[in-house]
Design an enzyme around this catalytic site. Sequence first.
Site, PDB file in Angstrom:
ATOM      1  N   GLY A   1      -2.873  -4.465  13.491  1.00  0.00           N
ATOM      2  CA  GLY A   1      -2.982  -6.534  12.988  1.00  0.00           C
ATOM      3  C   GLY A   1      -4.564  -6.372  14.103  1.00  0.00           C
ATOM      4  O   GLY A   1      -5.298  -5.832  14.967  1.00  0.00           O
TER       5      GLY A   1
ATOM      6  N   GLU B   1      -3.342  -2.922   1.666  1.00  0.00           N
ATOM      7  CA  GLU B   1      -2.150  -3.287   2.412  1.00  0.00           C
ATOM      8  C   GLU B   1      -3.373  -3.201   3.728  1.00  0.00           C
ATOM      9  O   GLU B   1      -3.499  -1.713   3.642  1.00  0.00           O
ATOM     10  CB  GLU B   1      -1.246  -2.936   2.345  1.00  0.00           C
ATOM     11  CG  GLU B   1       0.210  -2.698   1.402  1.00  0.00           C
ATOM     12  CD  GLU B   1       0.790  -1.597   1.622  1.00  0.00           C
ATOM     13  OE1 GLU B   1       2.550  -2.442   1.929  1.00  0.00           O
ATOM     14  OE2 GLU B   1       1.032  -1.022   1.370  1.00  0.00           O
ATOM     15  N   LEU B   2      -3.045  -3.825   4.351  1.00  0.00           N
ATOM     16  CA  LEU B   2      -4.359  -3.452   5.863  1.00  0.00           C
ATOM     17  C   LEU B   2      -3.842  -2.682   6.775  1.00  0.00           C
ATOM     18  O   LEU B   2      -2.291  -2.995   6.953  1.00  0.00           O
ATOM     19  CB  LEU B   2      -3.967  -5.203   6.178  1.00  0.00           C
ATOM     20  CG  LEU B   2      -5.095  -5.958   7.598  1.00  0.00           C
ATOM     21  CD1 LEU B   2      -6.565  -5.519   6.997  1.00  0.00           C
ATOM     22  CD2 LEU B   2      -5.183  -6.979   8.296  1.00  0.00           C
ATOM     23  N   ASP B   3      -4.435  -2.078   7.259  1.00  0.00           N
ATOM     24  CA  ASP B   3      -3.638  -0.594   8.193  1.00  0.00           C
ATOM     25  C   ASP B   3      -2.608   0.064   7.434  1.00  0.00           C
ATOM     26  O   ASP B   3      -2.230   0.602   8.694  1.00  0.00           O
ATOM     27  CB  ASP B   3      -3.588  -1.691   9.902  1.00  0.00           C
ATOM     28  CG  ASP B   3      -4.565  -2.698  10.136  1.00  0.00           C
ATOM     29  OD1 ASP B   3      -5.725  -1.984   9.661  1.00  0.00           O
ATOM     30  OD2 ASP B   3      -4.669  -3.566  10.877  1.00  0.00           O
ATOM     31  N   GLN B   4      -2.280   0.250   6.561  1.00  0.00           N
ATOM     32  CA  GLN B   4      -1.225   0.536   6.159  1.00  0.00           C
ATOM     33  C   GLN B   4      -1.939   2.276   5.561  1.00  0.00           C
ATOM     34  O   GLN B   4      -1.460   2.903   5.269  1.00  0.00           O
ATOM     35  CB  GLN B   4      -1.079  -0.058   5.263  1.00  0.00           C
ATOM     36  CG  GLN B   4       0.611  -0.967   5.636  1.00  0.00           C
ATOM     37  CD  GLN B   4       0.789  -0.637   6.812  1.00  0.00           C
ATOM     38  OE1 GLN B   4       1.704   0.708   6.469  1.00  0.00           O
ATOM     39  NE2 GLN B   4       1.083  -1.054   8.040  1.00  0.00           N
TER      40      GLN B   4
END
Lengths: 285, 285, 285, 285
Positions: free
Chosen positions: A202, A227-230
């Site tokens: 995040g 999916e963010l940063d995943q």
Amino acid sequence: MARVFDSMILLIDCPDRKGLVAAVSDFLYRNGANIVHADQHRDSELDLFLMRVEWDLKGFGLSADLFRKEFGPLAERFQMRWKMGESTKPLRAAIFCSKQDHCLSDLLYRHRAGELACEISMVVSNHEESSRLAGFYGVPFHHVSVDKGAQAEKKQLDLLKEHSVDLVVLARYMRILSPDFVSRYPQKIINVHHSFLPAFAGSKPYHQAFERGVKLIGATSHYVTEELDQGPIIEQDVARVSHRDRLDDLVEKGRDLEKTVLSRAVRWHVEHRILTYAKKTVVFD
Amino acid sequence: MARVFDSMILLIDCPDRKGLVAAVSDFLYRNGANIVHADQHRDSELDLFLMRVEWDLKGFGLSADLFRKEFGPLAERFQMRWKMGESTKPLRAAIFCSKQDHCLSDLLYRHRAGELACEISMVVSNHEESSRLAGFYGVPFHHVSVDKGAQAEKKQLDLLKEHSVDLVVLARYMRILSPDFVSRYPQKIINVHHSFLPAFAGSKPYHQAFERGVKLIGATSHYVTEELDQGPIIEQDVARVSHRDRLDDLVEKGRDLEKTVLSRAVRWHVEHRILTYAKKTVVFD
Amino acid sequence: MARVFDSMILLIDCPDRKGLVAAVSDFLYRNGANIVHADQHRDSELDLFLMRVEWDLKGFGLSADLFRKEFGPLAERFQMRWKMGESTKPLRAAIFCSKQDHCLSDLLYRHRAGELACEISMVVSNHEESSRLAGFYGVPFHHVSVDKGAQAEKKQLDLLKEHSVDLVVLARYMRILSPDFVSRYPQKIINVHHSFLPAFAGSKPYHQAFERGVKLIGATSHYVTEELDQGPIIEQDVARVSHRDRLDDLVEKGRDLEKTVLSRAVRWHVEHRILTYAKKTVVFD
Amino acid sequence: MARVFDSMILLIDCPDRKGLVAAVSDFLYRNGANIVHADQHRDSELDLFLMRVEWDLKGFGLSADLFRKEFGPLAERFQMRWKMGESTKPLRAAIFCSKQDHCLSDLLYRHRAGELACEISMVVSNHEESSRLAGFYGVPFHHVSVDKGAQAEKKQLDLLKEHSVDLVVLARYMRILSPDFVSRYPQKIINVHHSFLPAFAGSKPYHQAFERGVKLIGATSHYVTEELDQGPIIEQDVARVSHRDRLDDLVEKGRDLEKTVLSRAVRWHVEHRILTYAKKTVVFD
């Protein structure tokens, strides 16, 4: 690694089965390939076989098209997922950035020094600042204001399409790409996140790290997924910090980490060293 | 790596030639081998091909003896130097040490924890001190006083022969072995030197490092040859030092490095991961 | 660092104010102190001043009791939080462990080698296995079965009290201490967690790391507070992993990290090098 | 570290004596100094005391000239060697380079990013290539052909004098400076050598490292003295190499090390963090 010959590279993953290596080696040998590096690995937990083979093109009897045609049936027999790359046909990369230009500057320098075996087709930014830097290295620059939302992405996508871009490098690009954008470039968008993921995902990771009092800060390069940063992690690195380091010092030390992990990820990608499976990467380094 | 299956390992180096990998893969396949890991590399400068292949014994049709017999002609055809190892027949190691026992203690602990895939046949020392430690781990201990010169070496050699020892580990053993001794165990004696070779070869390396004011101290594990501290390097590591570190602190930090590089060297040797050529090692890790 | 003289150590944190260093230096000088190391730092964000001073006892005019009495008014004037330590009165540590004994073995070895400037009063375990190892190093061993819940903690607390223990080291002790236990030893319980916190807090961190496909695994030593895995971090370290490492290999590589970060934390604590503030630690190394 | 206030810095080394810290602290306090960082250390072997103190200029009662005048007698009393620096009067650096510009590019970028607290007065090169890069960052460029031997050095020295240069940074400058040149800038010329000194001093260190088969390559930044590659070491770093790395790869990996160790040395020098004594440096980091 610096290149001294023209080569073809084959990346494979498939269910483990006896005879795989023999079949591929035999196929290559019959077509005159001289293997330069090869690396094979069985993931015993997933019962998966992973392979990277690189061979010298000198004396090799198949063009890329013929290779695809001839190799197809073999691949099918072993249920392979496979990709083939050619050192003579470098990938075409676009670098996206925002105001901070340390990763951009590092990538452009390394490219000019011959460390990155790709073409850099363009720099795209939502700010004008990097125009001069791109110009210094002779790379076309496109300013795409993000104020206009969906229209901006359309413009970016048009640019990528127009120049047949194979790889999008997010070099501290501070905007989130839409799921639609991401889905058009699966495993073809590389991002750098300024923390040791999954810690401090995040926003404002250096603030989070500073608050928590960690003794090492990190950076992570990864493929972008919806999916963010995943997305699958490609590379990570860390640096030591102490009580003498203020928040600004973390940001400064972090810049070096970001440059390192992003440039390695780009290098490995364009040298066809990365396989992804089960949300992870395998890097044949 | 922790072992989960029984395997056979083949290490090869030979002049580079097309068809090598295919020939070996085909040979293994025909005999029912399921390859678990394989790593092949061409050294373009020396025109040399290096290979390590490991396969699951389950379903493999050849005993070790038969393998040697059947593989011989193929090896000859390609002018291979080769070695074969079996995880089911672990090497037999002897550890030599003097007064300092940090490396000995570390090796014995790791062995008991299952990190070193060998038998430890004995501890040999020119001091009595380590007897208790060896006893704690249930390893036979032999005190061989070095006062008697050549006679001491004879006694050591007899012990090694009697127990069919394959590997001699010099764990901070502070005596120099004679050329005769060394020649009987080529590439089978591993030493740890407490500096980052080739810096600070010879005696008192920490003193030398302290005098010179280096910012990193190191340790090196290597095969022993007749030239002191000149054998092929297997592993090296370093640690940061500062003006706050006195000579004693260098010695202390160095102990951790020595343990690390020596235990890695032993592990790689007993897992048949090391090839030597041109005074260097290749480690297939 | 190896000790070569007897010393007194003062650790201070207080609101930043001019004259602080001068006042402390002057106080020490007037009482005959010869400063060996000193380190002062202003945290400009929190407007806090942090200091560690160590001086040679030779020629110093105050006993510990007198020091406390004389220094009190000065400390009060500057609103200091302060601690004083004496190298001649080493802290008394208890090591708690469960089945895995790599950290225990490492700590006992280092203690015997003179790397840890404390006494080790006892080893406490909920398993019998480590009894032999403690015995080898001549340290009293207490088996406290945890089956009986609260009673077990009472027994542990009694042991600590009876032997005037100053520091509890949780060397892979797999039970959670109650808030009551923790509150009795504030900043006096050190734990090692087998991940790079805050990533992978909680149980089975190596499993979590393996699933996520990180490229570095880590370990963290920290003071224990009532919130699990949330206490002030003392030290962290990482090691590289690749697709060749199975879950078991992560566990194995992790053991070395755990030994490193835990032994450093213990060393720094017993050398009075650690201050805690704002949920973080300052380590004067 | 990023700067957030104006400060004065004092570096001291002198024979160890009681009352030193008290005397300096008291002097600073009486003149209104608010200490921000201080670090004191006794080298017990050489009976030497080393100190760095930095204080906020806000409220400090002495100008630089007055400070020198007032501090003189105190310094004399304790036989101090001392240096004073002011963050408001940044040092003036000249960067010398030859054809390779990776260190130059790195230094110019870091300077623009605010990481190096100095002015960069000029770039001097025996080749024309770097002119464009210097221009991009707005730094004056001087081409001084070295064909003319002594005349070239005269021209370089004139340039340095004319622009009151305090620090000469040899950023892979491939010519050896004369003893006369060196003697004019004692402890004011920083060089980067592309090996882990003292290993592989002299020419072609990567070739030497490759031949020897080391497992880590290194780079070293140091002050230049009349003896080639023998000056006090400021910083060193290493990177792992394997059999997959050809000589060119060593050169490439080495570039990153060279940038790191040189930029750190420059940073520490211009922040007045380095003392030299007994052919070594102390870095107060």
